[in-house]
Design a protein around this motif. Structure first.
Motif, PDB file in Angstrom:
ATOM      1  N   PHE A  19       0.809  -1.180  -0.076  1.00 26.14           N
ATOM      2  CA  PHE A  19       0.065   0.039   0.060  1.00 26.14           C
ATOM      3  C   PHE A  19       0.831   1.397   0.140  1.00 26.14           C
ATOM      4  O   PHE A  19       0.368   2.294  -0.443  1.00 26.14           O
ATOM      5  CB  PHE A  19      -1.052  -0.069   1.238  1.00 26.14           C
ATOM      6  CG  PHE A  19      -2.059   0.940   1.221  1.00 26.14           C
ATOM      7  CD1 PHE A  19      -3.000   0.634  -0.094  1.00 26.14           C
ATOM      8  CD2 PHE A  19      -2.230   2.248   1.813  1.00 26.14           C
ATOM      9  CE1 PHE A  19      -4.123   1.627  -0.007  1.00 26.14           C
ATOM     10  CE2 PHE A  19      -3.085   3.057   1.469  1.00 26.14           C
ATOM     11  CZ  PHE A  19      -4.183   2.851   0.675  1.00 26.14           C
ATOM     12  N   TRP A  20       2.038   0.983   0.411  1.00 23.65           N
ATOM     13  CA  TRP A  20       2.893   2.281   0.617  1.00 23.65           C
ATOM     14  C   TRP A  20       3.362   2.673  -1.034  1.00 23.65           C
ATOM     15  O   TRP A  20       3.525   3.813  -1.339  1.00 23.65           O
ATOM     16  CB  TRP A  20       4.112   2.135   1.496  1.00 23.65           C
ATOM     17  CG  TRP A  20       4.195   2.694   2.757  1.00 23.65           C
ATOM     18  CD1 TRP A  20       3.998   2.170   4.115  1.00 23.65           C
ATOM     19  CD2 TRP A  20       4.050   4.094   3.182  1.00 23.65           C
ATOM     20  NE1 TRP A  20       3.945   2.874   5.149  1.00 23.65           N
ATOM     21  CE2 TRP A  20       4.059   4.304   4.498  1.00 23.65           C
ATOM     22  CE3 TRP A  20       4.088   5.230   2.217  1.00 23.65           C
ATOM     23  CZ2 TRP A  20       3.862   5.517   4.968  1.00 23.65           C
ATOM     24  CZ3 TRP A  20       4.016   6.463   2.848  1.00 23.65           C
ATOM     25  CH2 TRP A  20       3.800   6.513   4.414  1.00 23.65           C
ATOM     26  N   ILE A  21       3.344   1.544  -1.680  1.00 23.05           N
ATOM     27  CA  ILE A  21       3.782   1.895  -3.203  1.00 23.05           C
ATOM     28  C   ILE A  21       2.566   2.442  -4.054  1.00 23.05           C
ATOM     29  O   ILE A  21       2.995   3.442  -4.604  1.00 23.05           O
ATOM     30  CB  ILE A  21       3.893   0.432  -3.624  1.00 23.05           C
ATOM     31  CG1 ILE A  21       5.537  -0.293  -3.260  1.00 23.05           C
ATOM     32  CG2 ILE A  21       4.338   0.591  -5.220  1.00 23.05           C
ATOM     33  CD1 ILE A  21       5.692  -1.603  -3.791  1.00 23.05           C
ATOM     34  N   PHE A  22       1.366   1.907  -3.565  1.00 24.86           N
ATOM     35  CA  PHE A  22       0.300   2.847  -3.997  1.00 24.86           C
ATOM     36  C   PHE A  22       0.528   4.358  -3.573  1.00 24.86           C
ATOM     37  O   PHE A  22       0.205   5.298  -4.457  1.00 24.86           O
ATOM     38  CB  PHE A  22      -1.057   2.152  -3.601  1.00 24.86           C
ATOM     39  CG  PHE A  22      -2.119   3.023  -3.798  1.00 24.86           C
ATOM     40  CD1 PHE A  22      -2.600   3.170  -5.047  1.00 24.86           C
ATOM     41  CD2 PHE A  22      -2.868   3.610  -2.824  1.00 24.86           C
ATOM     42  CE1 PHE A  22      -3.794   3.961  -5.280  1.00 24.86           C
ATOM     43  CE2 PHE A  22      -3.709   4.367  -2.825  1.00 24.86           C
ATOM     44  CZ  PHE A  22      -4.346   4.533  -3.952  1.00 24.86           C
ATOM     45  N   LEU A  23       0.557   4.509  -2.242  1.00 23.58           N
ATOM     46  CA  LEU A  23       0.624   5.958  -1.757  1.00 23.58           C
ATOM     47  C   LEU A  23       1.739   6.832  -2.663  1.00 23.58           C
ATOM     48  O   LEU A  23       1.506   7.869  -2.801  1.00 23.58           O
ATOM     49  CB  LEU A  23       0.808   6.181  -0.382  1.00 23.58           C
ATOM     50  CG  LEU A  23      -0.393   5.428   0.775  1.00 23.58           C
ATOM     51  CD1 LEU A  23       0.035   5.455   1.769  1.00 23.58           C
ATOM     52  CD2 LEU A  23      -1.576   6.336   0.264  1.00 23.58           C
ATOM     53  N   LEU A  24       2.958   5.793  -2.839  1.00 30.62           N
ATOM     54  CA  LEU A  24       3.950   6.737  -3.412  1.00 30.62           C
ATOM     55  C   LEU A  24       3.566   7.318  -4.888  1.00 30.62           C
ATOM     56  O   LEU A  24       3.797   8.159  -5.351  1.00 30.62           O
ATOM     57  CB  LEU A  24       5.115   5.978  -3.468  1.00 30.62           C
ATOM     58  CG  LEU A  24       5.957   5.807  -2.211  1.00 30.62           C
ATOM     59  CD1 LEU A  24       6.971   4.667  -2.464  1.00 30.62           C
ATOM     60  CD2 LEU A  24       6.227   7.110  -1.895  1.00 30.62           C
ATOM     61  N   SER A  25       2.503   6.362  -5.806  1.00 31.93           N
ATOM     62  CA  SER A  25       2.197   6.676  -6.896  1.00 31.93           C
ATOM     63  C   SER A  25       1.155   7.749  -6.799  1.00 31.93           C
ATOM     64  O   SER A  25       1.301   8.668  -7.593  1.00 31.93           O
ATOM     65  CB  SER A  25       1.565   5.595  -7.442  1.00 31.93           C
ATOM     66  OG  SER A  25       0.431   5.194  -6.951  1.00 31.93           O
ATOM     67  N   ASP A  26       0.334   7.991  -5.931  1.00 35.53           N
ATOM     68  CA  ASP A  26      -0.383   8.818  -5.643  1.00 35.53           C
ATOM     69  C   ASP A  26       0.351  10.376  -5.260  1.00 35.53           C
ATOM     70  O   ASP A  26       0.022  11.247  -5.659  1.00 35.53           O
ATOM     71  CB  ASP A  26      -1.378   8.713  -4.539  1.00 35.53           C
ATOM     72  CG  ASP A  26      -2.923   9.003  -4.525  1.00 35.53           C
ATOM     73  OD1 ASP A  26      -3.089   9.282  -5.938  1.00 35.53           O
ATOM     74  OD2 ASP A  26      -3.493   9.424  -3.787  1.00 35.53           O
ATOM     75  N   LEU A  64      -5.322  -0.974   8.752  1.00 39.77           N
ATOM     76  CA  LEU A  64      -3.808  -0.462   8.554  1.00 39.77           C
ATOM     77  C   LEU A  64      -3.870   0.336   7.312  1.00 39.77           C
ATOM     78  O   LEU A  64      -3.124   1.562   7.127  1.00 39.77           O
ATOM     79  CB  LEU A  64      -2.708  -1.584   8.412  1.00 39.77           C
ATOM     80  CG  LEU A  64      -1.454  -1.381   8.036  1.00 39.77           C
ATOM     81  CD1 LEU A  64      -0.653  -0.378   9.157  1.00 39.77           C
ATOM     82  CD2 LEU A  64      -0.774  -2.673   7.993  1.00 39.77           C
ATOM     83  N   CYS A  65      -4.312  -0.051   6.175  1.00 38.49           N
ATOM     84  CA  CYS A  65      -4.398   0.679   4.820  1.00 38.49           C
ATOM     85  C   CYS A  65      -4.817   1.973   4.828  1.00 38.49           C
ATOM     86  O   CYS A  65      -4.487   3.025   4.459  1.00 38.49           O
ATOM     87  CB  CYS A  65      -4.841  -0.214   3.637  1.00 38.49           C
ATOM     88  SG  CYS A  65      -3.444  -1.543   3.305  1.00 38.49           S
ATOM     89  N   PHE A  66      -6.075   1.866   5.535  1.00 44.11           N
ATOM     90  CA  PHE A  66      -6.865   3.143   5.612  1.00 44.11           C
ATOM     91  C   PHE A  66      -6.077   4.128   6.377  1.00 44.11           C
ATOM     92  O   PHE A  66      -6.055   5.445   6.089  1.00 44.11           O
ATOM     93  CB  PHE A  66      -8.231   2.856   6.220  1.00 44.11           C
ATOM     94  CG  PHE A  66      -8.848   4.117   6.959  1.00 44.11           C
ATOM     95  CD1 PHE A  66      -9.603   4.958   5.883  1.00 44.11           C
ATOM     96  CD2 PHE A  66      -8.917   4.666   8.085  1.00 44.11           C
ATOM     97  CE1 PHE A  66     -10.192   6.074   6.235  1.00 44.11           C
ATOM     98  CE2 PHE A  66      -9.298   5.720   8.599  1.00 44.11           C
ATOM     99  CZ  PHE A  66     -10.276   6.459   7.953  1.00 44.11           C
TER     100      PHE A  66
END
Length: 213
Positions: free
Chosen positions: A37-44, A186-188
């Motif tokens: 999920f951190w990888i997704f957040l980095l893309s955001d 956790l992801c939220f």
């Protein structure tokens, strides 16, 4: 201790190294999920970085219209910031309650987070409606187009976060603190805290620097 381990120690191997090796294996799902999920957040964050870059380039392109100093209400923005930062605190309290499997305090903390997030959205919507009503909508100038895109995109993320939050509250009521529910919580929490970090950047770059200029 296994026979293989005894034989290895007899052969001169380090027993501490052997014990560490025996416990090696795939990482827990919670860690893998959080990392993914951190990888997704980095893309955001990369997307928001592009919006920040566009805003920085277009901030002076007002087309002889009003600039940031004439448009923004610092008091309103300060209240928005306080609401969102408080929601980050209550979100953290909800995460602690989830780890302790305390359903009552989890629901209370998540409900307060939702109320604070909704208050933030109401103030932001009021600001947008006021600007459009005065004829200073996104089509007025390149500066306002960049402003509405950046701040509006963040507001859409907060709206999605509130829907996600309500879904998590319902899932805890229906299914309890199962392992998969814990991972989603956790992801939220990561998502919501990331939105707070982005808003601090918006507050600093758009509102503080804009009105100062």
């Amino acid at each position: 201790m296994s026979v293989t381990t005894v034989e290895a120690i007899g052969a001169g191997a380090d027993p501490h190294h052997l014990r560490a090796t025996e416990h090696e294996g795939p990482a827990p799902k919670r860690i893998v999920t959080g990392f993914g999920f951190w990888i997704f957040l980095l893309s955001d964050i990369v997307m928001f970085s592009c919006f920040f870059a566009s805003y920085s380039v277009l901030v002076g392109q007002t087309a002889d219209g009003p600039g940031a100093a004439e448009l923004f209400d610092q008091r309103n923005v300060a209240i928005e910031t306080i609401l969102l930062l408080l929601s980050s605190f209550t979100c953290g309290m909800a995460s602690i309650a989830a780890d302790m499997r305390n359903a009552l305090w989890f629901q209370i903390a998540m409900a307060v987070t939702a109320v604070l997030g909704a208050g933030f959205l109401v103030l932001e919507a009021r600001e947008f409606i006021d600007l459009v009503g005065r004829g200073d909508g996104p089509s007025r100038s390149a500066f306002l187009s960049a402003f509405f895109t950046l701040v509006g995109c963040h507001g859409m993320h907060v709206s999605a976060g509130i829907l996600w939050l309500l879904t998590m509250m319902a899932q805890v009521v229906a299914k309890g603190f199962r392992a998969d529910i814990q991972r989603r919580i956790l992801c939220f929490a990561l998502f919501w805290h990331a939105l707070d970090i982005i808003w601090v950047a918006v507050f600093s770059v758009v509102y503080l620097m804009g009105t100062a200029a």
